[in-house]
Design an enzyme around this catalytic site. Sequence first.
Site, PDB file in Angstrom:
ATOM      1  CD  GLU A 100      -1.596  -2.509   1.382  1.00  0.00           C
ATOM      2  OE1 GLU A 100      -0.468  -2.540   2.017  1.00  0.00           O
ATOM      3  OE2 GLU A 100      -2.661  -3.226   1.521  1.00  0.00           O
ATOM      4  CG  PHE A 150      -9.239  -9.996  11.065  1.00  0.00           C
ATOM      5  CD1 PHE A 150      -8.227 -10.343  11.436  1.00  0.00           C
ATOM      6  CD2 PHE A 150      -9.598 -10.119   9.667  1.00  0.00           C
ATOM      7  CE1 PHE A 150      -7.170 -10.947  10.600  1.00  0.00           C
ATOM      8  CE2 PHE A 150      -8.840 -10.391   8.750  1.00  0.00           C
ATOM      9  CZ  PHE A 150      -7.815 -10.772   9.046  1.00  0.00           C
ATOM     10  CD  GLN A 151      -7.185  -7.425   7.447  1.00  0.00           C
ATOM     11  OE1 GLN A 151      -8.050  -7.176   6.541  1.00  0.00           O
ATOM     12  NE2 GLN A 151      -5.926  -7.978   6.878  1.00  0.00           N
ATOM     13  CE  LYS A 191     -17.094  -6.895   3.322  1.00  0.00           C
ATOM     14  NZ  LYS A 191     -16.772  -8.202   3.867  1.00  0.00           N
ATOM     15  CG  MET A 195      22.658  12.691   3.334  1.00  0.00           C
ATOM     16  SD  MET A 195      23.656  14.168   2.560  1.00  0.00           S
ATOM     17  CE  MET A 195      22.816  14.365   0.717  1.00  0.00           C
TER      18      MET A 195
END
Lengths: 164, 575
Positions: B50, B112-113, B162, B479
């Site tokens: 993602e 969940f999630q 959802k 760097m």
Amino acid sequence: MKRHIISLLMENEAGALSNVSALFSARGFNIESLCVAPTDDPSLSRMTLVTTCSESVFEQITKQLNKLIDVVKLMDLSEGVHIEREMMLIKVRAEKEMREEIKRLAEIFRGKIIDVSDNSYVIEMTGDSDKLDAFVHVIPEDHVIEVVRTGVSGIARGVKSLTL
Amino acid sequence: MELSGAEIVVQALKDEGVETIFGYPGGSVLHIYDALFQQDDIHHVLVRHEQGATHAADGYARSTGKPGVVLVTSGPGATNAITGIATAHLDSIPMVVLTGQVPSALIGTDAFQEVDTTGISRPCSKHTFLVKRVEDLAETMRKAFYIATTGRPGPVVVDIPKDITDPSVKIPYEYPRNLKMRSYSPVKKGHLGQIKKAVDLIYNAKRPIIYSGGGVVIDNSSGSLIDLARELGIPVTSTLMGLGAYPASDSQFLGMLGMHGNYEANMAMHEADVLIAIGARFDDRVTGHIAHFCPQAKIIHIDIDPSSISKNVRVDIPIVGSVKDVLNDMLRIIREGDRKIDNDGLTSWWERIEAWRGLGCLRYEQSDEVIKPQFAIETLHKVTGGDLYLTSDVGQHQMFAAQFYKFDKPRRWINSGGLGTMGFGLPAAMGVQMAHPDKQVACVTGEASILMCIQELATCKQHGLPIKIMLMNNGYMGMVRQWQEMFYEGRYSHSYVDALPDFVELTKSFGHVGMRVTKPSDLEAAMQEAFDRKDELVFLDILIDPTENVYPMIEAGKGHHVMAMSPASKQGDQR
């Protein structure tokens, strides 16, 4: 460093309050008290916020608050003449000779005793923050059981107002 | 028209004119993915992480000016997207991020999630919404696009539980085109009185300079900036984010300013008497030590965001408004008047600037043995004829690209300036290539940065994205190594990337072309071959000098005028 009272109108929506409080922590701004409730228009909440800071920080605070999408309008109450009030509920031990003494002190400060038990009072008091501080200080420290304060809310004097 | 919540999401995207979105499916967004499956107007790019989706949408937005759109699921989908959201936020990039959320009834139960997406994204986005009723969905989508693309742009997160997208619940749909928000109405026009004051100040200046930033690119104001600078004949310097808004090949351009800025740009800032800051925000990497910043200058600051003004540096003439509107008003006032800028003053100002420029602060020691990163970027410019969309990761290669690839057009230089996100370059290049399928797109990167989002090579294969990856491979986080050499007495704590993969074989395993270059004399031909392979992704593993440092460099805690120079510049060597 100066004490400022910011009065603001914001959308009465989920997350609006956390947007404001998160802003203060994220940018390291100081926040002394915060008092919020819906207004006569249920789609708006009004918040009164007290902070002590330098002028340049205060400029950033107002700009950052204005930048929040949920904030509709704000004003610096402390910039003009205004009234500020805070409400306190204070539970004190009140036994023997102190029962009379505390009742007398509450009357001097125009507090109301709103709950009485065998050995305690709950006193309701309204005023500016200094007055409430002063009252807490005159009660002997070991007699103070619990202090609940609402934080400052305020309104401008005269016709000046914070409305849509 | 009656639509379900999932269909509303898709239809609203169409009504916003969205053609491409970047995403990754998961439980909470399955209804939306099902609605996507049943249409052909919106092209979905399936990424491999993602973070890649957000950077790709970001690159798409930076190269087009249109909002980037991301669709991810709840929980880890949303948390993985956060780095990309923060990246877009710090660089003011318009983006709409749609995140799935567990069903409303489960919110707060540690389902969940489940994660508090609006809570996590709040401090790193322009605004967040949690949709509570399907009836609010269309208006929320409109608000998200409106907020993301107006005022100072930024990412907006829309968290959609959802149940809101339930396909069995259909409601009447109408897209609210004429949205008005009482709490949000960004200004456009600048205050004319302030603009006139600014023009007065410019006319009284003897040593003026324009300090141009990313806001000029974002507001598509490159043309107005060029007109203003040419009209006045004054020098222009740019921030890292503003590169390309003013053509680098023009003699009035002094190069980038700031920590690794050009000597002439930083010296001119230090000596200027009037500073015209346009769509720039006085970032700490630009100002050096704030107490020593532009000590002699009166400052004009044009910015759409009032909170940018006098945040880090007190300004004398603030002008809040869109860069384009303000610049055009300024130009009109200048052209209508008959005042002339102090030409004698300006001539001697340019003489001083040319003397600083003569020092050649970007000189480096060329080598026949080992590829210098500066030479690699110069070769890239040569091979591409300066006509390239170049994305970058973060580190030395980013600074070398900013210094040595002379950008003549805006929206061509795509990098994470504010957040400094390693891993940005490759996915950002995917977004750019999706938006510009027929243009040359390259990503300059380091071996540490590229490994942070290397999985997106699979996305490039699936969607046929012929990006050219220019890996400046020096085996170090360059760097970090440079700072450890300069400030930690050479204690290279964990900056050496031991156990690197064979990038050529790695690239091949993803189905792309991989090539390695080790000799300076082979570089141009290798780059040429990469760009000749028009339909293939080519990964060039360029082994560069591991000891090269980025110069010039403002010394820690100093002002613009105290700069460490490269050994070649100090000796005045010619390349």
